[in-house]
Write a protein that holds these residues in place. Structure first.
Motif, PDB file in Angstrom:
ATOM      1  N   PRO A 184      48.939  -9.305 -26.925  1.00 42.56           N
ATOM      2  CA  PRO A 184      48.102  -9.138 -28.111  1.00 42.56           C
ATOM      3  C   PRO A 184      48.914  -9.068 -29.397  1.00 42.56           C
TER       4      PRO A 184
ATOM      5  N   GLU B   7      47.043  -5.914 -34.050  1.00 41.15           N
ATOM      6  CA  GLU B   7      45.684  -5.500 -34.397  1.00 41.15           C
ATOM      7  C   GLU B   7      44.828  -5.231 -33.162  1.00 41.15           C
ATOM      8  N   ASP B   8      45.070  -5.950 -32.050  1.00 41.07           N
ATOM      9  CA  ASP B   8      44.212  -5.772 -30.878  1.00 41.07           C
ATOM     10  C   ASP B   8      44.953  -5.199 -29.673  1.00 41.07           C
TER      11      ASP B   8
ATOM     12  N   GLN C  73      45.509  -2.139 -29.131  1.00 43.37           N
ATOM     13  CA  GLN C  73      44.763  -0.952 -28.721  1.00 43.37           C
ATOM     14  C   GLN C  73      43.733  -1.319 -27.652  1.00 43.37           C
ATOM     15  N   HIS C  74      43.024  -2.400 -27.864  1.00 46.55           N
ATOM     16  CA  HIS C  74      42.046  -2.858 -26.878  1.00 46.55           C
ATOM     17  C   HIS C  74      42.733  -3.280 -25.589  1.00 46.55           C
TER      18      HIS C  74
ATOM     19  N   ARG D  75      51.173  -1.416 -34.696  1.00 44.98           N
ATOM     20  CA  ARG D  75      49.834  -0.833 -34.841  1.00 44.98           C
ATOM     21  C   ARG D  75      49.934   0.601 -35.365  1.00 44.98           C
TER      22      ARG D  75
END
Length: 450
Positions: free
Chosen positions: A9, A12-13, A15-16, A77
């Motif tokens: 990732p 920005e993503d 975390q997901h 992040r």
């Protein structure tokens, strides 16, 4: 079955990506369920300890795989693309909030405050996993090291008054700058022989920051003050090393003591403090020469300190020791630095065999620059300070440090140290040894080492 990592990732993503992995594997939830059902670590049966260890192993393997793949994205992040400069505790707090289950929350660690080391769960190991991954990265790791070289807020608040008066009185350290341009740091934990704990690490970083930031200071000195301890009353002592009572009582945290110490004030003595100043275009950090004077003894962490000073004096009746194997923990960055001074064989004798080096023996000259009679120490210290008061000394010590301790090598060592030291804190042998100091009636923090 091994759970497949999500596609790589962007920050920005990421975390997901962590939430997806943790949910798919189920290992984080299983650890939480198991720990809720089990008694406290000190009250568990052998079978319960084995179950907890197996659950932790699975979760830690998952965290390691994720961070090995995505450490830079995680760090970006947490620091908004490296525009923020959090210190260790701030970084870990942000990680706990942003990536649930990756590291312990502040509340979880706070719930263990006051527990003896043997009754803690070992959540700091998960912090060690994250910090190892971050420090191994040339981009994230360098950014974190630079962030830790920034002056502390406490030092910045104290700086105007120190600049005006030349005096700062801290609980563990007294700083005095006289008209000769020397900042004299005196370790003054006279009741415990300057044994290091969280209080001393905090005060030392503040004191080092003040010495480096003060425009009237050109050279700095570190020396132990006079003791009130019954065995050394009225005599100067350099340091008894780590406070073993604090270790046994759970008061020596991984980030607030062991890593902050290395990445904070000790690293600042070597590299300087990173802050805005007029000469930043050619010298990003404010650096100054440092002298250490050893009276009595430099045990453990005290001996580690000597490896970063530009000039070290020792009284002829002093001794140095690094009883890492006896205490069971890793002696900071000494394993990285010591052999450069002594050669590999003597380094192993000191670290692995516990060999004590007396200032009067020939091998001591590998570790100290001058050995003088106790009554001559004051005069010898002043001479050494005068010799280092030169702009040429400052430029050359910068180049010597660059050659002796390249930043990438230091960062790589610290990365592995972050994890290995966290494991050592919760190993059975360390818990057993530290437990011997849990008796509140014990008279000394150093009695088995000196």
């Amino acid at each position: 079955m091994t759970t497949t990592l999500p596609a790589r990732p962007l920050h920005e993503d990421v975390q997901h990506a962590w939430q997806e992995l943790a949910t798919a594997s189920g290992v984080i939830a299983r650890v939480e369920d198991l720990l809720t059902a089990l008694p406290a670590p000190g009250a568990r049966t052998a079978g319960q300890r084995a179950d907890a260890a197996a659950a932790h192993q699975a979760a830690r393997a998952l965290r390691t795989r994720f961070l090995d793949a995505y450490a830079d994205a995680v760090y970006d992040r947490l620091t908004t693309g490296r525009t923020l400069r959090p210190r260790l505790d701030e970084l870990l707090e942000a990680a706990a909030d942003t990536f649930p289950g990756l590291v312990p929350t502040v509340a979880r660690l706070a719930a263990e405050t006051g527990l003896v080391q043997a009754d803690k769960e070992g959540h700091e190991i998960d912090q060690g996993i994250l910090l190892r991954a971050v420090l191994r990265s040339p981009t994230a790791g360098e950014h974190l090291l630079d962030s830790m070289l920034r002056p502390t807020d406490r030092a910045l608040r104290m700086l105007p008054e120190f600049t005006r008066t030349g005096v700062a009185e801290l609980e563990a350290v007294r700083v005095e700058r006289r008209d000769d341009g020397v900042a004299r740091l005196s370790m003054c934990r006279d009741d415990c022989l300057n044994a290091e704990d969280v209080r001393q690490v905090d005060d030392m970083e503040t004191a080092v920051d003040l010495a480096l930031l003060d425009p009237a200071t050109r050279v700095a000195l570190l020396r132990g003050g006079r003791m009130s301890h019954p065995r050394h009353r009225g005599r100067r002592v350099f340091s008894a090393g780590i406070n073993l009572k604090s270790l046994s009582s759970g008061g020596i945290p991984l980030t607030g003591f062991l890593l902050r110490r290395e990445l904070g004030y000790i690293h600042k003595i070597v590299r300087g403090v990173l802050t805005d100043h007029p000469d930043q275009w050619h010298a990003p950090r404010i650096e100054k020469p440092w002298v250490a004077a050893v009276d009595g003894f430099a045990i453990g962490g005290g001996m580690q300190l000597l490896l970063v000073f530009d000039h070290v004096l020792a009284a002829s009746d002093a001794y140095l020791s690094l009883p890492a194997a006896k205490e069971g923990i890793i002696p900071g960055v000494a394993n990285f630095r010591l052999a450069r001074y002594t050669g590999p064989r003597l380094a192993r004798q000191i670290v692995l065999g516990g060999r004590r080096i007396r200032a009067s023996e020939p091998d001591a000259r590998l570790l100290v620059d001058e050995v003088v009679e106790p009554e001559d120490m004051d005069a010898a210290v002043e001479r050494s300070l005068a010799r280092l008061d030169s702009e040429a000394v400052l430029a050359n010590r910068r180049m010597l440090n660059l050659a002796d301790e390249p930043g990438d090598a230091f960062r790589a060592y610290l990365a592995e140290f972050a994890l290995q030291q966290s494991l050592r804190l919760y190993s059975e042998d360390v818990l057993d040894k530290a437990g011997r100091f849990a008796d509140p009636t014990a008279k000394s923090t150093h009695i088995e080492r000196s």
